[in-house]
Each structure stands twice: as C-alpha cells, then as structure tokens.
Scaffold this motif. Structure first.
Motif, PDB file in Angstrom:
ATOM      1  N   HIS A  55      60.542  -9.744  27.425  1.00 16.81           N
ATOM      2  CA  HIS A  55      60.426  -8.441  28.082  1.00 16.81           C
ATOM      3  C   HIS A  55      58.940  -8.135  28.281  1.00 16.81           C
ATOM      4  O   HIS A  55      58.289  -7.628  27.386  1.00 16.81           O
ATOM      5  CB  HIS A  55      61.087  -7.387  27.173  1.00 16.81           C
ATOM      6  N   ALA A  56      58.406  -8.501  29.441  1.00 12.05           N
ATOM      7  CA  ALA A  56      56.958  -8.506  29.611  1.00 12.05           C
ATOM      8  C   ALA A  56      56.401  -7.139  30.003  1.00 12.05           C
ATOM      9  O   ALA A  56      55.259  -6.821  29.700  1.00 12.05           O
ATOM     10  CB  ALA A  56      56.551  -9.534  30.660  1.00 12.05           C
ATOM     11  N   LEU A  57      57.186  -6.332  30.681  1.00 14.44           N
ATOM     12  CA  LEU A  57      56.706  -5.028  31.142  1.00 14.44           C
ATOM     13  C   LEU A  57      57.802  -4.018  30.815  1.00 14.44           C
ATOM     14  O   LEU A  57      58.956  -4.207  31.183  1.00 14.44           O
ATOM     15  CB  LEU A  57      56.469  -5.086  32.654  1.00 14.44           C
ATOM     16  N   CYS A  78      49.069  -8.428  28.239  1.00 13.19           N
ATOM     17  CA  CYS A  78      49.816  -7.180  28.099  1.00 13.19           C
ATOM     18  C   CYS A  78      50.617  -6.859  29.350  1.00 13.19           C
ATOM     19  O   CYS A  78      51.357  -5.891  29.383  1.00 13.19           O
ATOM     20  CB  CYS A  78      48.869  -6.034  27.786  1.00 13.19           C
ATOM     21  N   GLY A  79      50.488  -7.667  30.399  1.00 12.52           N
ATOM     22  CA  GLY A  79      51.349  -7.469  31.555  1.00 12.52           C
ATOM     23  C   GLY A  79      50.666  -6.888  32.779  1.00 12.52           C
ATOM     24  O   GLY A  79      51.344  -6.445  33.707  1.00 12.52           O
ATOM     25  N   LYS A  80      49.348  -6.901  32.816  1.00 12.73           N
ATOM     26  CA  LYS A  80      48.653  -6.338  33.977  1.00 12.73           C
ATOM     27  C   LYS A  80      48.968  -7.126  35.244  1.00 12.73           C
ATOM     28  O   LYS A  80      49.311  -6.558  36.272  1.00 12.73           O
ATOM     29  CB  LYS A  80      47.134  -6.340  33.737  1.00 12.73           C
ATOM     30  N   SER A  81      48.852  -8.454  35.135  1.00 14.86           N
ATOM     31  CA  SER A  81      49.136  -9.275  36.314  1.00 14.86           C
ATOM     32  C   SER A  81      50.588  -9.142  36.714  1.00 14.86           C
ATOM     33  O   SER A  81      50.927  -9.098  37.905  1.00 14.86           O
ATOM     34  CB  SER A  81      48.828 -10.746  36.026  1.00 14.86           C
ATOM     35  N   THR A  82      51.446  -9.075  35.702  1.00 16.84           N
ATOM     36  CA  THR A  82      52.872  -8.925  35.984  1.00 16.84           C
ATOM     37  C   THR A  82      53.126  -7.646  36.770  1.00 16.84           C
ATOM     38  O   THR A  82      53.863  -7.631  37.763  1.00 16.84           O
ATOM     39  CB  THR A  82      53.649  -8.890  34.655  1.00 16.84           C
ATOM     40  N   PHE A  83      52.480  -6.557  36.338  1.00 17.85           N
ATOM     41  CA  PHE A  83      52.657  -5.288  37.033  1.00 17.85           C
ATOM     42  C   PHE A  83      52.145  -5.390  38.468  1.00 17.85           C
ATOM     43  O   PHE A  83      52.811  -4.982  39.416  1.00 17.85           O
ATOM     44  CB  PHE A  83      51.925  -4.177  36.279  1.00 17.85           C
ATOM     45  N   LEU A  84      50.969  -6.005  38.619  1.00 22.33           N
ATOM     46  CA  LEU A  84      50.377  -6.144  39.941  1.00 22.33           C
ATOM     47  C   LEU A  84      51.320  -6.920  40.866  1.00 22.33           C
ATOM     48  O   LEU A  84      51.542  -6.544  42.014  1.00 22.33           O
ATOM     49  CB  LEU A  84      49.036  -6.876  39.812  1.00 22.33           C
ATOM     50  N   ARG A  85      51.867  -8.011  40.331  1.00 22.99           N
ATOM     51  CA  ARG A  85      52.750  -8.841  41.160  1.00 22.99           C
ATOM     52  C   ARG A  85      54.031  -8.123  41.525  1.00 22.99           C
ATOM     53  O   ARG A  85      54.648  -8.430  42.541  1.00 22.99           O
ATOM     54  CB  ARG A  85      53.087 -10.140  40.424  1.00 22.99           C
ATOM     55  N   SER A  86      54.445  -7.153  40.697  1.00 28.58           N
ATOM     56  CA  SER A  86      55.690  -6.483  41.046  1.00 28.58           C
ATOM     57  C   SER A  86      55.460  -5.480  42.166  1.00 28.58           C
ATOM     58  O   SER A  86      56.411  -4.985  42.756  1.00 28.58           O
ATOM     59  CB  SER A  86      56.302  -5.816  39.818  1.00 28.58           C
ATOM     60  N   PHE A 128      44.386 -13.333  43.882  1.00 30.87           N
ATOM     61  CA  PHE A 128      44.962 -13.829  42.639  1.00 30.87           C
ATOM     62  C   PHE A 128      43.925 -13.980  41.539  1.00 30.87           C
ATOM     63  O   PHE A 128      42.728 -14.033  41.784  1.00 30.87           O
ATOM     64  CB  PHE A 128      45.644 -15.180  42.876  1.00 30.87           C
ATOM     65  N   GLN A 129      44.449 -14.100  40.304  1.00 30.85           N
ATOM     66  CA  GLN A 129      43.565 -14.213  39.144  1.00 30.85           C
ATOM     67  C   GLN A 129      42.731 -15.491  39.209  1.00 30.85           C
ATOM     68  O   GLN A 129      41.558 -15.498  38.907  1.00 30.85           O
ATOM     69  CB  GLN A 129      44.395 -14.189  37.862  1.00 30.85           C
ATOM     70  N   SER A 130      43.387 -16.615  39.603  1.00 33.64           N
ATOM     71  CA  SER A 130      42.602 -17.846  39.767  1.00 33.64           C
ATOM     72  C   SER A 130      42.483 -18.130  41.255  1.00 33.64           C
ATOM     73  O   SER A 130      43.448 -17.995  41.994  1.00 33.64           O
ATOM     74  CB  SER A 130      43.290 -19.007  39.059  1.00 33.64           C
TER      75      SER A 130
HETATM   76  N1  LIG Z   1      55.354 -17.073  35.036  1.00 29.32           N
HETATM   77  C1  LIG Z   1      55.630 -16.629  33.788  1.00 29.32           C
HETATM   78  N2  LIG Z   1      56.679 -17.139  33.106  1.00 29.32           N
HETATM   79  C2  LIG Z   1      56.963 -16.699  31.874  1.00 29.32           C
HETATM   80  N3  LIG Z   1      56.273 -15.758  31.218  1.00 29.32           N
HETATM   81  C3  LIG Z   1      55.213 -15.207  31.847  1.00 29.32           C
HETATM   82  C4  LIG Z   1      54.842 -15.624  33.159  1.00 29.32           C
HETATM   83  N4  LIG Z   1      53.766 -14.916  33.542  1.00 29.32           N
HETATM   84  C5  LIG Z   1      53.480 -14.109  32.509  1.00 29.32           C
HETATM   85  N5  LIG Z   1      54.341 -14.279  31.494  1.00 29.32           N
HETATM   86  C6  LIG Z   1      54.327 -13.549  30.205  1.00 29.32           C
HETATM   87  O1  LIG Z   1      54.279 -12.176  30.471  1.00 29.32           O
HETATM   88  C7  LIG Z   1      53.332 -11.551  29.638  1.00 29.32           C
HETATM   89  C8  LIG Z   1      52.332 -10.784  30.458  1.00 29.32           C
HETATM   90  O2  LIG Z   1      51.594 -11.712  31.237  1.00 29.32           O
HETATM   91  P1  LIG Z   1      50.505 -11.265  32.308  1.00 29.32           P
HETATM   92  O3  LIG Z   1      50.088 -12.470  33.038  1.00 29.32           O
HETATM   93  O4  LIG Z   1      51.057 -10.168  33.120  1.00 29.32           O
HETATM   94  O5  LIG Z   1      49.329 -10.751  31.361  1.00 29.32           O
HETATM   95  P2  LIG Z   1      47.914 -10.150  31.772  1.00 29.32           P
HETATM   96  O6  LIG Z   1      47.865  -8.763  31.255  1.00 29.32           O
HETATM   97  O7  LIG Z   1      47.661 -10.345  33.204  1.00 29.32           O
HETATM   98  O8  LIG Z   1      46.943 -11.037  30.899  1.00 29.32           O
HETATM   99  P3  LIG Z   1      45.476 -11.578  31.282  1.00 29.32           P
HETATM  100  O9  LIG Z   1      44.534 -10.468  31.085  1.00 29.32           O
HETATM  101  O10 LIG Z   1      45.243 -12.651  30.288  1.00 29.32           O
HETATM  102  O11 LIG Z   1      45.547 -12.067  32.668  1.00 29.32           O
HETATM  103  C9  LIG Z   1      52.708 -12.610  28.771  1.00 29.32           C
HETATM  104  O12 LIG Z   1      53.284 -12.525  27.501  1.00 29.32           O
HETATM  105  C10 LIG Z   1      53.096 -13.892  29.415  1.00 29.32           C
HETATM  106  O13 LIG Z   1      53.393 -14.841  28.441  1.00 29.32           O
END
Ligand SMILES: Nc1ncnc2c1ncn2[C@@H]1O[C@H](COP(=O)(O)OP(=O)(O)OP(=O)(O)O)[C@@H](O)[C@H]1O
Ligand SMILES: [Mg+2]
Lengths: 301, 540
Positions: A55-57, A78-86, A128-130
């Motif tokens: 449960h990432a976000l 903590c899920g910042k990228s996940t939030f951005l991608r959503s 993107f991040q990279s």
């Molecule tokens: N493609 C994926 N498949 C499975 N789990 C993922 C995937 N991408 C992210 N996660 C998980 O979701 C959580 C949040 O990841 P996210 O990439 O959003 O973090 P972040 O805040 O962007 O971190 P960072 O500052 O290091 O970039 C992490 O626990 C990660 O393991």
C-alpha cells in the motif's frame, strides 16, 4: 472548487503518535482547511495506490492550484513519485499498480471510463526521475512530440503537400533548449545522439522535450538532482517563469529549493501519507506537525 | 628474486630471462601451427620441411621445447631467474598434467605389453599419479614446468627415435579397417603437447604467480580464438582454391566478349565473359554454367525474406507490445521455438503436399519461396521479439508521457531501437535458408543440369490483366533451380555430363564456391544494414 471541504475523510490511522504527542488526525484537520488563491487545477480525493499488496499511497486528498508551483517533499520511498505518476495516469503502465480514489483535472475525473489518456498526457506533461532521452539526435528528441501530434511536419510528403514547418521546428528546438538552460552547450551539435550527453545535460534535454509539447501541467520528479548549482539555478528560474502560465508540481529532496521556488508545499512521510499541506512559508517557518518540523530541520527522515 | 619481498609494482626481470620464456612460447606456437598445417594436409608427415623429414624435425623441436621450459623452471627455483611463484601450481594444473601422463603411460604400457592388458592401465595410473604429485607439491616454478617439460621430451623422443615414424600404423583391432595412422597421430600429439608446453611457457613468461596465471590463461584463450579463425580461413581457402579453376573456365576479358545485358531498355555488352556464371546449360554451349541456379537462389531468398520479415515483425509487435504476457504468449513462444527446430525436410514435405497443388500443380519458384519463408518465419519472430523486449521501457514511458499513441511509439521509438536485432535475426535465417537443399528438392527444383531457358525473370514476368487476379507472373510458377540443390544433384547424379564440361570435379567445386559467395554476399548486405541502423542509435 477551492472551497471544497473534506469532511467525508475518514482516517483510520488516527492512533499514530507523532513526536509531539498529537495524532495524525489532528494534524490533517489543520491543513484540510488550507485555501489558496485561484482555481484548483488538479484535485485528488481519497487516493490510494497499491503495488501488489504494497500500500504505497494512503488516502491522499489534495488540491493543486493552477498557475503556481507546488512542491512535494518527504523521505525517500514515501510515495512522491507514485503520487506524481497518478496525476497523469502513468501508474497504469506499471502492471502491479492499482489505483483507488479520484483525481480531477480541470474538474474532470481522470480515473473514469472513456478518458483519452493520450490527450490527458499531452496536457499533463512529465519529467521523470531518471533522464530518459530517446536514442535519437537532440533535435529529434525535441521535435518528437510535436511531430507525432501533427503540429510540426517537415517530411517529404508534407513538403509535397505544400507544408514545411522546418523554420518552426528550428525555432521550437532553440526555444525549448534555451528554456531548459541547455542551448549554449548543444547549439552546435543538435544532430548528435542524445545518449552522448552527460547525465545532467540529458536531464535538461528531458525538461526541454517536455516543454516542447506545451502542456498545461508539468510534473517534475527531482529535475535538478543531477545538476550543478548554475544549471540548478537556471532551472529554478525556469520553473518560476513557467508558473505564470503553467501549473508546476515538483518533487525535490532539497529543502532550500522547495522553499525558494514553490508557492505551496506538501509533505509526505514514510508510509505513503500526506502529513501536511500549506503555504510554503508556513510549512518552513511554522509547521503544524512536529514530525514535519523534525523532517524539515533534518532530525528525522 | 624468487622470494618476492620487495614491491611487485616494478618487476626487476631482465630482458634475457624474458627472452628465454618468450622463445619457448614462440616455439610452442610454431609447433601448434605446424600440427594444424599437418592436420589439413598443408604439410605432409611423409614429406620434408626445410630439407629435414617432418616427423624427426617435429620430434627435435619438442625435445628442445621441453628442455627450454625445464631449464627455465629450475633456473627460477635456484634463483637465477627473477620470478614470483606461488607455493604450488594448484589443483587445476596438477589434474591437467596428470591426464596426458596417464595417457602416455597407458600407451607405452600397451605397446610394450600388448593392447588390452591391465599392465598398461596400471602404468598409466602410476605415471598420472607421479605427474600429479610432481605438479602439486613442489613450488610453482618447478611444478608447472617439470612434468610438462618431461612430457614434451618424451613425445619428442618417440617421434625422433622413429617409434612413431611416417609410415606408422596402429591397428585398433576392435573394428575392421579402423586404425590410427601417423598422419593423424603425429599432428595430434604435437598439437596437444605444444598446447601444454605453450601454457606452461606463458606462465613462465609472466613470472609465475598471479601474473603468470593471467598470462597463461590469456595465451590459451588467444590460441582458442585464433584456431577458430584458422579453421574458418582454411575451410574458405580450401573451397576457393578448388573452385577457382572451374569458375574461370573459358573466362575472357576484352571489349565485346561478354553477353548482352539489358537494363532500362539500354543494352550493354559486358567487357568480361565468365561462362560459368553467365551461362546455363545447353547442348551448343562452349562452356556450361550455373546462371539459372544463381538467379534462382537470389529470387528464392528475396521471396522468402519478403514473405517472412513483415509477418514475423508484425507478430513480434503483437506479442511484445499488445498481448498480455501469459499462457497465450507462452504457447506461441513454445510453438515458434518448435517450428524453428523442425527439420527442413518436413517443411519441404509440407510445401510439396500443401503448396504445390495450390500453385499450378507443379514444382515452382513460388512454392519454394513460400516454403523457405515458412522456415524463416520462426527465427524472424523469435529474434524480433527478443530485440523488442530489450528496448528499455523508459523509452516507451517517455513517449507515452508526451501524449504519443502506442502505435506511433512502436513505429518511431521501439522499432528503430529494435532494428539491429531484427536484422541480425534475418541474417542468421537467410544463412540457413540460402543453403537449404531438401525443401527445394521437393518444391521447386528442375533437373541436374539446368538449361539456360530456365533462368527466371521475375520482374519481367509480371503481367497485369483486366480480369481477376489482375496480376499474373508465369515466371514464378516455373520450376527452376538453386545452387545448393544443383550442387547436391551434381554430386549424387553427376554422371553423363555434357561434353563441354571438361572436368566435372572442377564444375562441382566452382558451384560450391559460387554458393558460398552468394550466401556471403547476403551476409554482407545484412551486416551493412545492421551497421547502418546501429550507427543511428549510438553516439561515437
Ligand atoms: N514499480 C513499482 N513496483 C512496486 N513497488 C513500487 C514501484 N514503484 C514504487 N514502489 C514502491 O512504492 C513506494 C513509494 O515509491 P516512490 O517511488 O513513489 O517513492 P519516492 O517518494 O518517489 O522515493 P524517492 O524520493 O526515493 O524517489 C516504495 O515503497 C516503493 O518500494
Ligand atoms: Mg521518486
């Protein structure tokens, strides 16, 4: 729309203690009332993202105002990228990802049947991040988007049909590269392969590529992480300028940067929770939550 | 000094010690090359080399080599040569030394005591064990040189003393007519021994120790790579030398000697006449040629590629980009792999039973093209899929985030990035089908000697009609020949050649040479294309 209140929010984790002894629930109460100037461009409500069982976000509700810079900060993972991608549904492209809840763009629900993802992503661009330039020339990288959208046509067929946007293409390339503070470095080798650029140059090329399709919202995931101070400050200036016409959401690990460039800041903490969201000045000078203060001052990751 | 107390950064070894080891390495390399040359009949065991009979010469060189390496080892042990040996040569070297000594013991034992006796095996076990111990227990500079040097001297003595002479034959007894001859044993012995001593000499050259092992391994790998290249070159040279005479039969250069070629309505008379590749077979020909088979092979490959490549790439796109990965894609994968392993004669039979009745009810170029196309299809599919899977998802994400549709992304990003891989697959596939005989035999081929009238003219054959099917090409429905089939037919039914083929053997080798040239030129085209596409993806 900015007047929306979130009284329907239910937070089951209200028992989590912060260092100051206050509960998460109390903290969130304080910023759910946060009102900004102007219209909301993007709104998420009760947004949950899962990667398989992870449960990432968790239950993120936030309104992002238009023509401003919103910074997302928080510890790694903590899920910042996940939030951005959503926000532009790029999470759909990850097979294990599942999204619950709602995100509205200009008041329209993007997680509904029949939404045109191509159009959505045209209007909500992403860096993107990279860095991920195409294995094509610098020139082709920039003109790729507009070409595919039919905004620029220089091919043989187009020429036969009496349409040749060569000048427009040149202009677009120069303008985008200038905005991304890359023009001076690559002006004389636009036809070289983009993979031959340095990491920081590639990152700026990706920013330029994103600008070339003229989106309304620009999502940036740590756009300055590989840049030297000079290029960073140019990118920050760019973001500042962009905010006049565009809505910018930027993830950064650099507190000073967030403080310098953003109008409002959202703090995510470990576990995928949005802990505090407020004016940037307020967050950095007088955050409601002790945990946020600890994070910002570096006492706690 | 042998006791490596001072810094190893700069070795204090003199040029002369390095030269001794270097000469040993060079000698081993020379013997290795000599043994290869003997294997391929370039040097005969019964002949002489620089005035000396070959077998004793090789024997003498082996003794010299063994002596050199032993001298070096002892010199190092006594401290005359500066090296950095390890305490032991190691288990690998010990086993490596034990194996040839075991073989030597068994051979000597069975020659002296009669073959099949247990005494030979016992002797072998003893010598093997001694070699093992002599390698494993002393310090490395002795362990890795003494047993192997002694082996080389033993082999040299056997050859020099005439125990194994040029006329030597060893009857194996257990099967009629099976025997070992000097023609095989001498080069084999030299090859193995020179490899061993070369390895030891390379270790010595590196001064033993870690650096020595590195140099030794490097020498072995290098020799390995070189011999592969050598085998290839020898094979090519073999075909070329035997093929040239037949190819040049009746060749002439001069204005107006060649046949007329029409191109875009212009007709030019070639200044070269090469009957072998410019003629078919006809009663009145001065010289016979294989032109119809060359043209047939050419069109066959073109047709198969035109058929298989679009289909294969299309299927690969569907499987990688659109289909959900799961049962279905797995099933397709298994099926394509199976199809690729299917023997070509089965494809031929399929073409014979299925295609021929549908295309004019006779052997035809079209049936051959399609049959080979079916054979090519799985490889194109497999390699294209592999190539597309290896295109990073980041490219697709970047494209999607720009609001570009999936199909546009595939066309403009995925396919260009995958193209070099796809081309590699097509190259490999063309190499296989261009030399295929069995399917052609069943679906397309005419007789052993193909008349010039059977040369197909695919482009000129197209006719457009006002009634369905609108396009017709009788040329495609004609039986013709292809080089591999023609070669096969020449070899199996080569009797009754026309009078004008003076030397049937030359004719066959020339056909083989032309087949090689045609296949290699398809390769060259493919490799050129791959280079071009790859250049576009890379930066210098
Ligand atoms: N493609 C994926 N498949 C499975 N789990 C993922 C995937 N991408 C992210 N996660 C998980 O979701 C959580 C949040 O990841 P996210 O990439 O959003 O973090 P972040 O805040 O962007 O971190 P960072 O500052 O290091 O970039 C992490 O626990 C990660 O393991
Ligand atoms: Mg991230």
């Amino acid at each position: 729309m900015s007047e929306t209140t979130h009284s329907e929010r239910t937070d089951t984790d209200s028992t989590i203690e912060t260092t100051a002894g206050e509960t998460i629930e109390q903290v969130q109460e304080s910023w759910t009332d946060y009102k900004f100037q102007g219209e909301a461009k993007l709104t998420s409500e009760g947004l949950d993202v899962y990667y398989g069982d992870d449960h990432a976000l968790k239950d993120v509700t936030i309104e992002i105002p238009e023509k401003s810079v919103t910074a997302l900060i928080g510890p790694s993972g903590c899920g910042k990228s996940t939030f951005l991608r959503s926000l532009n549904r790029m999470n759909d492209r990850i097979r294990s990802a599942r999204v619950d809840g709602s995100v509205q763009f200009d008041g329209k629900e993007i997680y509904q049947e029949g939404i045109d993802l191509v159009e959505l992503r045209k209007r909500v661009g992403m860096v993107f991040q990279s860095p991920n330039p195409f294995p094509k020339s610098i020139h082709e990288n920039i003109t790729y988007g507009p070409r595919k959208h039919g905004d620029i046509e220089t091919g043989l067929l187009a020429r036969l049909l009496g349409r040749d946007d060569w000048d427009e293409a040149e202009e677009l390339v120069e303008q985008s590269l200038r905005q991304a503070a890359l023009w001076d470095e690559v002006a004389d080798r636009l036809d070289d392969n983009a993979l031959g650029l340095s990491g920081g140059q590639q990152q700026r090329l990706c920013i330029a590529r994103c600008l070339s399709v003229d989106p309304e919202v620009i999502l940036m995931d740590e756009p300055a992480s590989a840049l030297d101070p000079i290029a960073t400050s140019k990118i920050e200036d760019l973001i500042h300028d962009l905010a006049e016409d565009y809505t910018v959401v930027i993830v950064t690990h650099n507190m000073q940067q967030a403080a310098r460039i953003s109008d409002q800041t959202a703090v995510f903490l470990t576990g995928g929770k949005l802990v505090e969201y407020d004016d940037t000045d307020k967050i950095f000078e007088n955050p409601e939550s002790q945990r946020v203060e600890d994070y910002i001052t570096g006492k706690f990751g | 000094m042998a006791s490596a107390t001072e810094s190893d950064l700069i070795s204090g070894r003199t040029d002369s010690t390095e030269a001794v080891a270097g000469i040993a390495v060079g000698l081993a390399a020379l013997l290795f090359a000599l043994s290869l040359a003997t294997f391929f009949d370039v040097v005969s065991v019964t002949g002489t080399l620089v005035g000396v009979p070959v077998v004793p010469l090789v024997g003498g060189l082996l003794i010299l080599l063994g002596g050199a390496i032993i001298t070096f080892g002892i010199g190092s042990y006594l401290g005359y040569v500066e090296t950095t040996p390890s305490p032991t040569a190691g288990l690998v070297a010990a086993v490596a030394a034990a194996v040839p000594w075991f073989v030597a013991g068994v051979s000597v034992g069975s020659i002296m005591l009669g073959s099949g006796s247990a005494g030979g095996v016992v002797l072998g076990l003893v010598t093997g064990a001694v070699a093992f111990a002599a390698t494993a227990f002393p310090r490395e500079d002795l362990g890795s040189t003494l047993p192997i040097g002694a082996l080389s001297i033993l082999a040299g003595l056997v050859l020099l003393s005439g125990i194994i002479g040029p006329e030597w034959v060893w009857d194996l007894g257990w099967e009629q007519q099976a025997s070992l001859t000097a023609g095989f044993v001498v080069p084999a012995l030299t090859l193995a021994t020179s490899l061993y001593v070369g390895w030891a000499a390379a270790k010595a050259y590196g001064g033993f120790g870690a650096r020595g092992r590195h140099v030794g391994a490097y020498a072995l790998v290098y020799v390995n790579a070189l011999s592969i290249v050598a085998v290839l070159v020898i094979l090519l040279a073999f075909t070329v030398f035997r093929g040239i005479p037949g190819l040049l039969t009746g060749a002439e250069i001069g204005l107006g000697v060649g046949p007329e070629v029409g191109l875009f309505g212009l007709s030019v008379q070639l200044p070269v006449s090469l009957p072998f590749v410019m003629n078919g077979v006809a009663l009145l020909n001065d010289y016979q040629g294989v032109l119809p088979a060359i043209v047939g092979t050419f069109w066959l490959v073109i047709g198969a590629v035109l058929f298989a490549v679009p289909l294969g790439i299309g299927a690969a796109i569907f499987l990688t980009e659109y289909a959900e990965r799961g049962r279905f894609t797995q099933a397709v994968e298994v099926a394509t792999n199976g199809l690729w392993s299917t023997p070509s004669i089965v494809f031929g039979l399929f073409g014979f039973a299925f295609l021929i009745p549908r295309f004019g009810n006779g052997k035809s170029l079209l049936s051959g093209m399609l049959t080979l196309g079916f054979m090519l299809l799985p490889l194109v599919l497999i390699t294209s899929r592999e190539a597309m899977l290896s295109v990073p998802d980041e490219y697709r994400d970047a494209s999607a985030a720009l609001g570009v549709t999936k199909w546009q992304t595939i066309r403009s990003v995925v396919l260009p990035a995958a193209l070099p891989g796809v081309v590699t697959g097509v190259i490999l596939g063309v190499g296989r089908i261009a030399g295929e005989t069995a399917p052609i035999l069943l679906t397309m081929a005419g007789g052993t000697f193909v008349p010039g009238s059977q040369t197909v003219d695919v482009i000129g054959g197209f006719k457009f009609t006002a009634t369905p099917p609108f396009v017709a090409n009788p040329e495609l429905l004609q039986a013709t020949s292809a080089l591999p089939y023609q070669l096969f037919a020449l070899i199996t039914a080569g009797v009754g050649l026309g009078d004008s083929v003076a030397n049937p053997n030359d004719f066959r080798w020339a056909t083989a040479l032309i087949l090689l040239v045609v296949v290699l030129s398809f390769y060259a085209i493919g490799i050129g294309a791959r280079y071009y596409f790859r250049r576009k993806l890379q930066y210098e």
